[in-house]
Structures are given as C-alpha cells and as structure tokens.
Scaffold this active site. Structure first.
Site, PDB file in Angstrom:
ATOM      1  N   ASP A 150       0.840  -1.198   0.000  1.00 57.67           N
ATOM      2  CA  ASP A 150       0.000   0.000   0.000  1.00 57.67           C
ATOM      3  C   ASP A 150       0.876   1.250   0.000  1.00 57.67           C
ATOM      4  OD1 ASP A 150      -2.159  -1.695   0.225  1.00 57.67           O
ATOM      5  OD2 ASP A 150      -2.280  -1.488   2.415  1.00 57.67           O
TER       6      ASP A 150
HETATM    7  N1  URA Z   1      -1.158  -5.933   3.878  1.00 57.36           N
HETATM    8  C1  URA Z   1      -1.665  -4.695   3.879  1.00 57.36           C
HETATM    9  O1  URA Z   1      -2.704  -4.444   4.464  1.00 57.36           O
HETATM   10  N2  URA Z   1      -0.999  -3.730   3.213  1.00 57.36           N
HETATM   11  C2  URA Z   1       0.168  -3.947   2.584  1.00 57.36           C
HETATM   12  O2  URA Z   1       0.751  -3.017   2.014  1.00 57.36           O
HETATM   13  C3  URA Z   1       0.690  -5.237   2.598  1.00 57.36           C
HETATM   14  C4  URA Z   1       0.008  -6.222   3.257  1.00 57.36           C
END
Ligand code: URA
Length: 231
Positions: free
Chosen positions: A103
């Site tokens: 993310d």
């Molecule tokens: N899980 C998440 O919620 N976000 C990420 O970036 C990676 C794994």
C-alpha cells in the site's frame, strides 16, 4: 539483438535517446564505432562501449528496494512517486516492475526486477510464499485474537485467510507472517479482530530479508546468493 535495444536494456536511455548516442558515434562494438542503431550484436559475446565505458549484458536484474511511505507500487502514476522513480537512470532497464504491491502508506521490502517468471513464482497463490510484516497496532492483542489470526479468519473473502504466525514484540507491536497476498490483507486481518494497523513495514518475502543498511527510498542489487535462494 539490435544495438539500440541492447542499449535501452542496459539503462542508456529511451529508444530515441540511444539512437542519438549511436548517431553521435559514442557507441563502439568490439572497438569499432557503430553508427547504425539497428546493427545486430551478439549480446553475450560482443563488447559494447558507450563513451569508452563497457556495458555488461545481464538479461535480468534484481533490486531490493526499501519502499518509503508515500510511494506507489506501480511503474507509472500521474500523482504519486512510483517505485521506479527511485531507480537511477543507469540501473533502470526496460521492463522493470515491482513484484507485488505494498500500500502507499506501507514501507519495507519490495523486489524490483524484469524477471517475469520469478515474479510469477513469488506471487502465485499456490506457492504460499511467506511474508513477514512488522506491525504497530492500536491496541494489544488478546490470546483469542492471536488464535483467530493464527488459525485463519473471515476478512470478507470467499475463504478464510490461511493460518498465519503472530509474534508479540511489545504490547502494540507484532510480527505477522502471512503466506497469501490479498488486497490490504494485514490491515483487514487486524480489523477483523477489532484492531487497527497504525504502521506497517514488510521485513521479508520468502528467503529475501530487508537489508537493515538500506534506508527508506534506497535500493541495492541482490547478491548472487540472494538470487540463487529466491529462484
Ligand atoms: N497488507 C496490507 O494491508 N498492506 C500492505 O501493504 C501489505 C500487506
């Protein structure tokens, strides 16, 4: 392979930029200046110099990137910095891409490569490649929460999550190892036990561990050993 393609793949610029380089007589093949961008070279045998510097051909490249928050796991974006914006021009071979997604606000380990087969292997849902995250959470986990996270729980997908591993570091700091890669998976798992992720950083993916010497925004080529273990 065409000389201009070889030059692009070795980070010498875009097709039109490398054509200019060739036209300007700055490129030599086996010591002889070559002004034809479509000249066919044997990439594993011929010696290509640009401005007197030899280019070594490596078909695939592998970079360990410490993704900072605020950058998106994409190759192009109209608003945000992408992972490729952090790669130096001379390292930016054609077709580089990040293996999987973190993310925008997540930090940590991201592999950047042009090796599609390896990416497929690491991302395939059938392979269950473990990924470990350092997670700061809003509230401490109860033993029941840990049990649910470890057994697998409903995050709104067709099936429950696969079993995970929780390691408590501090009251509100954990290591969570999962072997899937569903969208926002860690955040959704914590939400499913009534908690919230405040900070998320990926520390490892399969055998690959984030190098502690890499600051956020920095990258380095994988070592031969790291590549061998991953492939
Ligand atoms: N899980 C998440 O919620 N976000 C990420 O970036 C990676 C794994």
């Amino acid at each position: 392979m065409r000389l201009d393609k070889f030059l692009c793949e070795n980070g010498c610029g875009t097709r039109s930029q490398v054509k200019q380089l060739v036209k300007q007589g700055r490129v030599c093949v086996n010591g002889i200046p070559c002004k034809a961008a479509d000249f066919k070279i044997e990439e594993n045998d011929d010696i290509v110099n640009v401005d007197g510097k030899e280019l070594k051909y490596a078909k695939f490249v592998y970079y360990m990137f410490h993704k900072p928050a605020g950058c998106v796991s994409a190759t192009k974006d109209n608003h945000d910095k992408t992972v490729l914006d952090y790669i130096k021009k001379e390292d930016n071979k054609a077709d580089l891409f990040p293996v999987g997604r973190l993310d925008k606000d997540t930090e940590g380990l991201l592999l950047i490569t042009n090796d599609g087969a390896l990416a497929h292997k690491l991302l395939s849902p059938k392979k269950h490649v473990p990924k470990t995250y350092y997670v700061k959470i809003k509230a401490p986990l109860s033993s029941e929460d840990i049990q649910r996270l470890e057994e697998g729980l409903d995050i709104g997908e067709e099936k429950n999550t696969l079993p995970a591993k929780v390691e408590i570091l501090e009251e509100c700091e954990i290591l969570l190892t999962i072997s899937e890669g569903k969208f926002h998976q860690v955040k959704r798992m914590l939400l499913a036990v009534g908690n919230e992720v405040l900070y998320l950083k990926r520390l490892s993916m399969g055998s690959l561990k984030l190098d502690e010497n890499l600051k956020a925004g920095e990258y380095r080529a994988l070592t031969g050993e790291e590549i061998k273990e991953l492939c």
